[in-house]
Design an enzyme around this catalytic site. Sequence first.
Site, PDB file in Angstrom:
ATOM      1  N   HIS A 245       0.805  -1.226   0.000  1.00 36.18           N
ATOM      2  CA  HIS A 245       0.000   0.000   0.000  1.00 36.18           C
ATOM      3  C   HIS A 245       0.842   1.282   0.000  1.00 36.18           C
ATOM      4  O   HIS A 245       0.752   2.116  -0.898  1.00 36.18           O
ATOM      5  CB  HIS A 245      -0.883   0.045   1.260  1.00 36.18           C
TER       6      HIS A 245
HETATM    7  C1  BDR Z   1      -2.953   0.664   5.418  1.00 37.99           C
HETATM    8  O1  BDR Z   1      -3.120   0.113   6.718  1.00 37.99           O
HETATM    9  C2  BDR Z   1      -1.905  -0.367   7.213  1.00 37.99           C
HETATM   10  O2  BDR Z   1      -2.078  -1.634   7.728  1.00 37.99           O
HETATM   11  C3  BDR Z   1      -0.913  -0.298   6.085  1.00 37.99           C
HETATM   12  O3  BDR Z   1       0.368   0.064   6.572  1.00 37.99           O
HETATM   13  C4  BDR Z   1      -1.472   0.759   5.172  1.00 37.99           C
HETATM   14  O4  BDR Z   1      -1.021   2.051   5.537  1.00 37.99           O
HETATM   15  C5  BDR Z   1      -3.722  -0.193   4.421  1.00 37.99           C
HETATM   16  O5  BDR Z   1      -5.071  -0.225   4.729  1.00 37.99           O
END
Ligand code: BDR
Length: 315
Positions: A245
Amino acid sequence: MTQAPRKIIIDTDPGQDDAVAILLALASPEDLEVLGICAVAGNVPLPLTERNARIICELAGRPDMAVFAGCAAPLQRNLVTAEHVHGKTGLDGPQLREPTMALQPTHAVDFIIETLRREAPGTVTLCPLGPLTNIATAFLRAPDIIGRVQQIVLMGGAYFEVGNITPAAEFNIYVDPEAADIVFKSGVDLVVLPLDVTHKALTTRPRIEAFRSLGTEPGRMVAEWTDFFERYDMAKYGHDGAPLHDPCVIAWLIRPDLFTGRRINVEIETQSDLTLGMTVADWWGVTDRPANALFIGDVEAEGFYALLTERIARL
Ligand code: BDR
Ligand code: CA
């Protein structure tokens, strides 16, 4: 004439994918000048996120980087964490070394305020990779800085993919919806990298092996982090890989041509128990609410992983 690197503050809750994002930024000095790294509570509690941020800086060979600890809890709610995804430390996977570089004595919110007041207006971009608590607190405490922010480029939210922590909400927005609401209503130019795009930036075996075969410590760590991180999403979604992400934020700053999106209105649900933290994104333009964000929907994944591998190889 080559452009001066863009000044950014990374606000983060590392997290394996945050770690890769930070490495990408620190490996790209011709594009980005990282003024500081602010830790916030999110994937794991604050004492771990600030420690993890320092581990990552040392891994990048940057023990000189300024790391600040920020807010330990959301504005109005109890903290929700994601050890089920990231493991107990937030950076589970490879063996980690305790960091030796010091944490800065200044609170992250003060650092954000002081930096925006010191630097020329419109020259500092905020890059939130976790819940928006630090940013919203800075805006509440020092509204004069809001008009000085160049842009906020953040990972959070979803429209077509809807939610990952609840059926309706993405984790970063869900953890502190009131903070997200403040940021989305702030009037700052927003670029949003939601699940809709990050779920198109999936790891694959060859992509992970490309990191490992760099033969460097950062390359091996990135491979081991993604090995660990992908097991959860692969089991959940049945894909062959998992989304990275947060590196999408940094990749967008370096190579916006790899991404496409639409300028739309995005608002945050803060009332409903059922859909708390939902990013209500007017992708189809069915309201006359004014656009407040560039909402990214697609990425050229091969180019994204090529960029990541090329830059991590420098560390
Ligand atoms: C986001 O949530 C976190 O778990 C990850 O680092 C990312 O920023 C994805 O939903
Ligand atoms: Ca994160």
